[in-house]
Design a protein around this motif. Sequence first.
Motif, short mmCIF file in Angstrom:
data_model
loop_
_atom_site.label_atom_id
_atom_site.label_comp_id
_atom_site.label_asym_id
_atom_site.label_seq_id
_atom_site.Cartn_x
_atom_site.Cartn_y
_atom_site.Cartn_z
N ALA A 288 -9.01 9.09 -19.01
CA ALA A 288 -9.27 7.70 -18.19
C ALA A 288 -8.56 7.77 -16.78
N LEU A 289 -7.42 8.43 -16.75
CA LEU A 289 -6.80 8.41 -15.35
C LEU A 289 -7.56 9.27 -14.57
N ALA A 290 -8.02 10.25 -15.03
CA ALA A 290 -8.70 11.29 -14.32
C ALA A 290 -10.15 10.69 -13.75
N PHE A 291 -10.57 10.06 -14.66
CA PHE A 291 -12.04 9.22 -14.19
C PHE A 291 -11.72 8.26 -13.05
N ALA A 292 -10.65 7.52 -13.14
CA ALA A 292 -10.48 6.53 -12.35
C ALA A 292 -9.96 7.04 -11.07
N LEU A 293 -9.12 8.22 -11.09
CA LEU A 293 -8.79 8.97 -9.68
C LEU A 293 -10.00 9.53 -9.08
N TRP A 294 -10.82 10.13 -9.68
CA TRP A 294 -11.87 10.62 -8.97
C TRP A 294 -13.00 9.55 -8.55
N GLN A 295 -13.18 8.62 -9.31
CA GLN A 295 -14.11 7.68 -8.61
C GLN A 295 -13.49 6.73 -7.72
N GLY A 296 -12.05 6.56 -7.62
CA GLY A 296 -11.70 5.71 -6.52
C GLY A 296 -11.09 6.89 -5.31
N ARG A 297 -11.85 7.99 -5.28
CA ARG A 297 -11.25 8.76 -4.16
C ARG A 297 -11.63 8.54 -2.80
N PHE B 42 0.02 11.42 -6.72
CA PHE B 42 -0.48 10.41 -7.64
C PHE B 42 0.63 10.38 -8.83
N PRO B 43 0.90 11.51 -9.36
CA PRO B 43 2.07 11.34 -10.47
C PRO B 43 3.23 10.84 -10.07
N ALA B 44 3.83 11.10 -9.00
CA ALA B 44 5.09 10.23 -8.34
C ALA B 44 4.84 8.91 -8.30
N MET C 138 -0.17 14.22 -13.86
CA MET C 138 -0.30 15.39 -13.05
C MET C 138 -1.68 16.23 -13.56
N LEU C 139 -1.82 16.11 -15.09
CA LEU C 139 -2.82 16.51 -15.74
C LEU C 139 -4.31 15.87 -15.28
N ALA C 140 -4.04 14.69 -15.23
CA ALA C 140 -5.20 13.92 -14.83
C ALA C 140 -5.61 14.12 -13.55
N GLY C 141 -4.83 14.34 -12.64
CA GLY C 141 -4.83 14.97 -11.05
C GLY C 141 -5.87 16.18 -11.16
N ALA C 142 -5.36 17.17 -12.26
CA ALA C 142 -6.05 18.53 -12.17
C ALA C 142 -7.42 18.25 -12.58
N MET C 143 -7.41 17.37 -13.47
CA MET C 143 -8.84 17.11 -14.28
C MET C 143 -9.94 16.50 -13.35
N ARG D 46 -13.44 21.67 -8.54
CA ARG D 46 -12.14 22.35 -8.27
C ARG D 46 -11.53 22.60 -9.46
N TYR D 47 -11.48 23.89 -10.00
CA TYR D 47 -11.05 24.29 -11.45
C TYR D 47 -9.62 24.78 -11.51
N ARG D 48 -9.40 25.36 -10.23
CA ARG D 48 -8.11 26.25 -10.23
C ARG D 48 -6.77 25.52 -10.72
N SER D 49 -6.71 24.36 -10.28
CA SER D 49 -5.31 23.76 -10.61
C SER D 49 -5.44 23.59 -12.24
N LEU D 50 -6.30 22.99 -12.71
CA LEU D 50 -6.25 22.98 -14.24
C LEU D 50 -6.28 24.47 -14.93
N ALA D 51 -6.67 25.42 -14.55
CA ALA D 51 -6.61 26.72 -15.02
C ALA D 51 -5.13 27.13 -14.84
N ILE D 52 -4.31 26.68 -13.95
CA ILE D 52 -3.11 27.25 -13.81
C ILE D 52 -2.33 26.10 -14.71
N LEU D 53 -2.35 24.89 -14.40
CA LEU D 53 -1.50 24.05 -15.03
C LEU D 53 -1.39 23.93 -16.56
#
Length: 527
Positions: free
Chosen positions: A42-51, A132-134, A182-187, A194-201
């Motif tokens: 839910a956080l990831a979706f909101a973060l993406w939609q409000g970008r 965003f996590p901070a 942070m996980l939501a940010g990567a998602m 942009r998949y690299r962040s999630l693949a590392i996290l």
Amino acid sequence: MLNTLRAWSRHTSVRLTTAFAAGASTVLSFAPYSLWPIYPLALAFALWQGRTLSARASGYYWLSFGFGSFALGISWVHVSMARFGGLPLLASLGLMALLAAYLSLYPALAGYLLQKLTPQRNGVLWRNLALFPALWTLGEWARGWVLTGFPWLWGGYSQTQGPLKSLASIIGVLGLSFLLAMLAGAMALCLSRRYRSLAILLPVLALAVFIGPRVSDIERSGERLKLVLVQGNIPQSMKWQPDALWPTLLKYMDLTRPQLDADIIIWPEAAVPAPEAMVADFLENANRVANLNDSAIITGIISQAEGNFYNSLIVLGNQDEKHQDSADYLEGHANRFNKHHLLPIGEFVPFESLLRPIAPLFNLPMSSFGRGDYRQPNLKALGYKVAPSICFEIAFPEQVRDNLDPDTDLLLTVSNDAWFGESNGPLQHMEIAQMRAIELGRPLARATNNGVTALVDEHGNISARLPQFEAGVLTAEVPLVTGQTWFARWGQAPVLWLCGLLFSLSLLGLRRSPKARQRRALGTKPL
């Protein structure tokens, strides 16, 4: 022009409705549902939609997200106001909505600052994985202390049954909130391909979960403590009625009598629903019975000192080791705990001269308690050290931590959640208590009037519990532990310092941005 305004209004309404729905879905991440993946999704979706929103629009967007989360997540608040506070249903729902709206200001501020501090699209990694996590974590922390605090539904609590829960012994529940954000940010970056962040996290988090328990020095000592938790199931409508006092006391004694071979017997918050002086004969008799059986009774009671009443816990019976000479009951003895973090309206009424005449809600029984000290000695029962908290206090991790000693044997929380009926409130309350056991690496006992009464091990797992809404007795032998968690040593400070540093770096970056330099060169002020 008119068509353009209508289209803009329609688009805005759809966006805010979507944000509300996303926020509302987060309720499923907490007890009793515990579908933890929904929270970061839910956080990831909101973060993406409000970008792409402006800072102001982002504030409204996250306000709607927060209102959806809290309006459903704390809907149980209205039960006490409608059922026991004498308010009409519409009034209780309205007050609950006002509380939800206030709590929504914190995610709204986080959303506003997120867009204000990262207006450039080339800073998307920093925006999603650091700022965003901070901001999200600082918002949750602020919500936990402003106006005495309401730290309910912190994101980290969704991990009480989740894979990251063991990390709470190192970074605490706010640290889990940071990791989830942070996980939501990567998602959210994945939604922009942009998949690299999630693949590392994900591998990093998996490695941390694997290593975390192995760096802990918490281990079982081999000693076991026999506990008995008594759940009286006294109806809230009867609890404070004078005619119900002695039937209540006799019920607790009748439930306790067959279990006097236990080390410690625990009765819930205000199990003795009267001032200590009024029931001195009963307490003296209970003290004598416990002494004769080499056991101790810890009970909730109303105590009085220096003209103030306190919501308290006292110890009856054998306070030191078994088979030693035990003292007679003495009213006002020092082996007690007075609740410090009082519940607004329920235990104290701000601006009471103005509010008390308005409605019965502001005149609930025992709503004028005094405040105990922030730091109090552990209770001593049969030579064991017990770190107590009463009801709402268990939701404040730093307060519970500050009252833990290195040689504390047991965490104890007592409550009376009958105020909230059959709602999710008591189940969320239990979830919060489990997180304290993980953070501090100690077994925890939770004794309540009508549930959830349970025992929790040092890893936050419920080892035994009673059914809700039934009178009963829970008996179990609890393994004791030695050692100290990282969180017990350091608390929330490292996480909050990290969040403060990331926020400060973002402020510095904004000041050094090309647009800011251009405004300073022109002698204009930033908006």
